[in-house]
Design a protein around this motif. Structure first.
Motif, PDB file in Angstrom:
ATOM      1  N   PRO A  50      -1.515   2.582  -1.540  1.00 26.35           N
ATOM      2  CA  PRO A  50      -2.798   3.152  -2.917  1.00 26.35           C
ATOM      3  C   PRO A  50      -3.675   1.815  -2.884  1.00 26.35           C
ATOM      4  O   PRO A  50      -4.125   1.114  -3.921  1.00 26.35           O
ATOM      5  CB  PRO A  50      -2.492   3.841  -3.574  1.00 26.35           C
ATOM      6  N   SER A  51      -4.774   1.313  -2.187  1.00 27.58           N
ATOM      7  CA  SER A  51      -5.113   0.110  -2.247  1.00 27.58           C
ATOM      8  C   SER A  51      -6.041  -0.096  -1.207  1.00 27.58           C
ATOM      9  O   SER A  51      -6.390   0.020  -0.721  1.00 27.58           O
ATOM     10  CB  SER A  51      -4.078  -1.585  -2.058  1.00 27.58           C
ATOM     11  N   ALA A 128       2.594  -1.775  -3.621  1.00 29.52           N
ATOM     12  CA  ALA A 128       2.474  -2.106  -2.732  1.00 29.52           C
ATOM     13  C   ALA A 128       1.548  -2.598  -1.979  1.00 29.52           C
ATOM     14  O   ALA A 128       0.902  -3.922  -1.558  1.00 29.52           O
ATOM     15  CB  ALA A 128       3.264  -1.443  -1.985  1.00 29.52           C
ATOM     16  N   GLY A 129       0.620  -1.742  -2.945  1.00 27.86           N
ATOM     17  CA  GLY A 129      -1.150  -2.417  -2.683  1.00 27.86           C
ATOM     18  C   GLY A 129      -1.564  -3.258  -3.218  1.00 27.86           C
ATOM     19  O   GLY A 129      -3.174  -3.244  -2.909  1.00 27.86           O
ATOM     20  N   ASP A 132       1.220  -9.192  -0.730  1.00 24.36           N
ATOM     21  CA  ASP A 132       1.459  -8.899   0.976  1.00 24.36           C
ATOM     22  C   ASP A 132       2.947  -8.460   1.283  1.00 24.36           C
ATOM     23  O   ASP A 132       3.045  -8.106   2.565  1.00 24.36           O
ATOM     24  CB  ASP A 132       1.279 -10.346   1.348  1.00 24.36           C
ATOM     25  N   GLY A 133       3.820  -8.861   0.268  1.00 22.79           N
ATOM     26  CA  GLY A 133       4.742  -8.505   0.263  1.00 22.79           C
ATOM     27  C   GLY A 133       5.684  -8.139  -0.757  1.00 22.79           C
ATOM     28  O   GLY A 133       5.494  -8.362  -1.679  1.00 22.79           O
ATOM     29  N   PHE A 134       6.917  -7.560  -0.848  1.00 20.22           N
ATOM     30  CA  PHE A 134       7.747  -7.384  -1.956  1.00 20.22           C
ATOM     31  C   PHE A 134       8.931  -7.558  -1.991  1.00 20.22           C
ATOM     32  O   PHE A 134       9.551  -6.212  -1.234  1.00 20.22           O
ATOM     33  CB  PHE A 134       7.018  -6.052  -2.838  1.00 20.22           C
ATOM     34  N   ILE A 149       6.841   2.408   3.585  1.00 25.09           N
ATOM     35  CA  ILE A 149       6.154   1.553   2.519  1.00 25.09           C
ATOM     36  C   ILE A 149       6.039   0.368   3.879  1.00 25.09           C
ATOM     37  O   ILE A 149       5.552  -0.298   3.822  1.00 25.09           O
ATOM     38  CB  ILE A 149       5.724   1.455   1.660  1.00 25.09           C
ATOM     39  N   SER A 150       7.425  -0.326   3.794  1.00 25.93           N
ATOM     40  CA  SER A 150       7.696  -1.639   5.580  1.00 25.93           C
ATOM     41  C   SER A 150       7.204  -1.161   6.347  1.00 25.93           C
ATOM     42  O   SER A 150       7.198  -2.272   7.130  1.00 25.93           O
ATOM     43  CB  SER A 150       9.178  -1.407   5.033  1.00 25.93           C
TER      44      SER A 150
END
Length: 361
Positions: A50-51, A128-129, A132-134, A149-150
């Protein structure tokens, strides 16, 4: 449908308006529960992030890494002095420091999101939105949601073993090895036979591994113990450690010779509770913890524990994410185990001078 799912795709598949999808993420309580769950389910299925930045994640347009974890804050800290607050750096605080320092060195900022137990399922999707990575602590959200999401951006699972079939990068520490060596020390070096393990194995893969190491050491030394922890505490805070002492002291029969806690916070709470009851540590009962938070050095007697590399855990998580973002997004998933160290102090009878054993793992 485009290769990168959009809010339009989610709305169409869910049978709701675009505005409703937006409210699910921005103000979830404003959407009826069954509608909210349908939208989130479709979003997970599609891999929707969601971004407005979602299309550019692969090209590193945000310059931000994310870290998601449950809210581990200890309500007891509100009742302590400012100096105690400074000393009681929790597990998550150390990970944040390590990850932030490494992210900054590579030119990234760090976005932190803590969710209390039972928080909105969309927490990680929101983060995540914006990054760049989490990295995410194990069991913050279901592995299946992270898997989806990955597919769009790098993700690292912290403090959890690789589950069959998942494709996430994993970082954990040698929990079982550390707890096994600490328990062996209590049995062989101090001659203790009646040990009680206090944890919450059903809540944490870390604690499951620690209890497994405890059982292995007891079995190897032919020490009788149950297949379940003596007590399972709900939150593993200082207050829970004190409650554990009260529960064990109120049982018929003598206290165990050693209280082996799954984390340092509970162990510190137990030390205070034992002191209030007029019981001496280690003369009347031995107390040990796990983690190696700074507070364990400051209590009296100083806490025997297993020190895990919390700073390094955060540093390594950031390094893995940067490597993925720097040109190796399709490599095989990485699963790393970091070593731990048994630290022998006064609470087990080893004296007030800190001594460290070999690295394990």
């Amino acid at each position: 449908m485009s290769s990168v799912p959009t809010v339009y795709d989610v709305a169409k598949r869910s049978g709701v308006s675009i505005a409703t999808v937006s409210r699910v993420y921005r103000n979830p309580d404003s959407v009826r529960a069954h509608t909210r769950e349908r939208v989130l389910s479709v979003a997970r299925e599609l891999g929707y992030v969601p971004s407005g930045n979602a299309r550019g994640l692969a090209s590193r347009i945000t310059g931000v890494l994310g870290l998601c974890f449950p809210d581990y804050s200890d309500p007891d800290a509100e009742d302590t002095d400012a100096e105690d607050d400074d000393a009681a750096m929790l597990y998550s605080d150390q990970i944040i420091r390590g990850m932030e320092r490494t992210a900054r060195r590579h030119g990234y900022a760090l976005l932190i999101a803590a969710s209390p137990k039972g928080g909105p399922e969309s927490l990680v999707a929101k983060v995540a939105g914006r990054v760049d990575g989490f990295a995410v602590m194990a069991r913050t959200v279901p592995t299946e949601e992270l898997e989806v999401i990955s597919r769009r951006q790098p993700a690292v699972m912290l403090a959890g073993p690789c589950e069959r079939g998942d494709h996430l990068d994993h970082l954990e520490v040698a929990n079982s090895d550390g707890q096994r060596e600490l328990t062996r020390h209590l049995i062989e070096d101090h001659g203790l036979r009646r040990l009680a393990y206090i944890g919450s194995a059903e809540e944490s893969p870390d604690v499951e591994a620690r209890f497994r190491g405890f059982l292995e050491a007891c079995t190897a030394a032919d020490v009788e113990t149950a297949d379940e922890p003596a007590l399972r505490m709900p939150m593993m805070r200082q207050a829970d450690g004190a409650d554990a002492v009260d529960a064990l002291a109120d049982r018929d029969g003598p206290l165990p010779e050693a209280l082996v806690f799954a984390d340092d916070q509970m162990a510190v709470g137990a030390l205070h509770a034992l002191q209030r009851r007029g019981l001496r540590v280690p003369e009347d009962v031995v107390v040990t913890g796990f983690d190696g938070i700074p507070l364990g050095r400051l209590v009296r007697p100083a806490l025997t524990t297993v020190r895990q590399p919390m700073l390094r855990l955060g540093e390594q998580a950031a390094e893995l994410l940067v490597q993925r973002l720097s040109g190796a997004p399709d490599r095989e998933p990485v699963s790393l185990m970091l070593p731990v160290t048994v630290v022998r102090r006064g609470s087990c009878g080893c004296g007030e001078v800190e001594g460290s054993g070999p690295q394990l793992g």
